[in-house]
Motif scaffolding. Structure first.
Motif, PDB file in Angstrom:
ATOM      1  N   MET A   1       0.839  -1.199   0.000  1.00  0.00           N
ATOM      2  CA  MET A   1       0.000   0.000   0.000  1.00  0.00           C
ATOM      3  C   MET A   1       0.880   1.257   0.000  1.00  0.00           C
ATOM      4  SD  MET A   1      -1.493   2.645   2.050  1.00  0.00           S
ATOM      5  CE  MET A   1      -0.964   2.102   3.636  1.00  0.00           C
ATOM      6  N   VAL A   2       1.925   1.266   0.824  1.00  0.00           N
ATOM      7  CA  VAL A   2       2.838   2.407   0.868  1.00  0.00           C
ATOM      8  C   VAL A   2       3.507   2.592  -0.498  1.00  0.00           C
ATOM      9  CG1 VAL A   2       5.037   3.213   1.846  1.00  0.00           C
ATOM     10  CG2 VAL A   2       3.228   2.381   3.362  1.00  0.00           C
ATOM     11  N   ASN A   3       3.926   1.496  -1.115  1.00  0.00           N
ATOM     12  CA  ASN A   3       4.554   1.579  -2.441  1.00  0.00           C
ATOM     13  C   ASN A   3       3.586   2.137  -3.476  1.00  0.00           C
ATOM     14  OD1 ASN A   3       6.988   0.607  -1.501  1.00  0.00           O
ATOM     15  ND2 ASN A   3       6.608  -1.490  -2.146  1.00  0.00           N
ATOM     16  N   ARG A   4       2.319   1.698  -3.434  1.00  0.00           N
ATOM     17  CA  ARG A   4       1.320   2.213  -4.387  1.00  0.00           C
ATOM     18  C   ARG A   4       1.097   3.707  -4.174  1.00  0.00           C
ATOM     19  NH1 ARG A   4      -1.272  -2.476  -3.076  1.00  0.00           N
ATOM     20  NH2 ARG A   4      -2.668  -1.399  -1.638  1.00  0.00           N
ATOM     21  N   GLU A   5       0.919   4.105  -2.920  1.00  0.00           N
ATOM     22  CA  GLU A   5       0.677   5.519  -2.628  1.00  0.00           C
ATOM     23  C   GLU A   5       1.879   6.376  -2.998  1.00  0.00           C
ATOM     24  OE1 GLU A   5      -0.770   6.337   1.306  1.00  0.00           O
ATOM     25  OE2 GLU A   5      -2.583   5.161   1.004  1.00  0.00           O
ATOM     26  N   THR A   6       3.081   5.869  -2.738  1.00  0.00           N
ATOM     27  CA  THR A   6       4.295   6.601  -3.092  1.00  0.00           C
ATOM     28  C   THR A   6       4.384   6.768  -4.597  1.00  0.00           C
ATOM     29  OG1 THR A   6       5.456   5.809  -1.121  1.00  0.00           O
ATOM     30  CG2 THR A   6       6.819   6.618  -2.935  1.00  0.00           C
ATOM     31  N   SER A   7       4.134   5.697  -5.320  1.00  0.00           N
ATOM     32  CA  SER A   7       4.189   5.736  -6.779  1.00  0.00           C
ATOM     33  C   SER A   7       3.169   6.727  -7.336  1.00  0.00           C
ATOM     34  CB  SER A   7       3.935   4.337  -7.335  1.00  0.00           C
ATOM     35  OG  SER A   7       3.944   4.359  -8.734  1.00  0.00           O
ATOM     36  N   THR A   8       1.961   6.712  -6.808  1.00  0.00           N
ATOM     37  CA  THR A   8       0.911   7.631  -7.251  1.00  0.00           C
ATOM     38  C   THR A   8       1.321   9.079  -6.983  1.00  0.00           C
ATOM     39  OG1 THR A   8      -0.784   5.967  -6.880  1.00  0.00           O
ATOM     40  CG2 THR A   8      -1.525   8.258  -6.930  1.00  0.00           C
ATOM     41  N   TRP A   9       1.873   9.327  -5.798  1.00  0.00           N
ATOM     42  CA  TRP A   9       2.294  10.684  -5.421  1.00  0.00           C
ATOM     43  C   TRP A   9       3.429  11.178  -6.322  1.00  0.00           C
ATOM     44  CZ3 TRP A   9       6.757  11.653  -1.905  1.00  0.00           C
ATOM     45  CH2 TRP A   9       6.925  13.008  -1.627  1.00  0.00           C
ATOM     46  N   VAL A  10       4.446  10.347  -6.526  1.00  0.00           N
ATOM     47  CA  VAL A  10       5.590  10.749  -7.355  1.00  0.00           C
ATOM     48  C   VAL A  10       5.137  10.952  -8.805  1.00  0.00           C
ATOM     49  CG1 VAL A  10       7.858  10.042  -8.228  1.00  0.00           C
ATOM     50  CG2 VAL A  10       7.304   9.738  -5.804  1.00  0.00           C
ATOM     51  N   SER A  11       4.214  10.126  -9.285  1.00  0.00           N
ATOM     52  CA  SER A  11       3.670  10.312 -10.641  1.00  0.00           C
ATOM     53  C   SER A  11       2.934  11.644 -10.750  1.00  0.00           C
ATOM     54  CB  SER A  11       2.722   9.169 -11.005  1.00  0.00           C
ATOM     55  OG  SER A  11       3.435   7.974 -11.147  1.00  0.00           O
TER      56      SER A  11
END
Length: 135
Positions: A43-53
């Motif tokens: 979940m943290v990886n998904r949220e991080t990826s979404t934020w950086v995108s």
């Protein structure tokens, strides 16, 4: 005498059974804990990826194309929690990228400030590298 031996044997077997059950419960709990950690990490990886995108997309919208160059670049950003850019530097690019092209990306990062906020303190990184894709 035989009765006492049988009783002792039963007690011993009960102890062994209880020890095995305890170990199984511990193993099951450890497995559940590992699954919960893995889910949290995903979940943290998904949220991080979404934020950086989202940061990359905002920078792309703020970018002014000054040439026909289309290099994909890794961009280092140091930012405050509220998205203000403290430092920006194009680290590397695939293919040839002129200094002017790199500067145009750096200027776009500054124009895009404040950058999108991270969804939580756990996700936020004051220093990050995102991939700038012009197309």
């Amino acid at each position: 005498k035989k009765h006492a031996e049988a009783e002792a044997k039963q007690k011993n077997e009960a102890k062994e059974r209880a020890a095995r059950e305890s170990e199984l419960k511990k193993a099951l709990q450890a497995e559940r804990d590992a699954e919960a950690r893995a889910e949290r990490s995903a979940m943290v990886n998904r949220e991080t990826s979404t934020w950086v995108s989202a940061i990359g997309e905002k920078v792309k919208r703020a970018w002014t194309r000054e040439s026909n160059e289309v290099a994909v670049c890794n961009v280092y950003v140091r930012q405050s929690r509220d998205g203000n850019v403290n430092e920006v530097r194009v680290k590397s690019c695939e293919g040839n990228a002129s200094d002017a092209y790199k500067r145009s990306i750096e200027m776009a990062v500054k124009r895009a400030a404040p950058l999108p906020k991270a969804p939580s303190d756990e996700i936020f990184k004051s220093e990050l590298i995102f991939i700038f894709r012009p197309n």
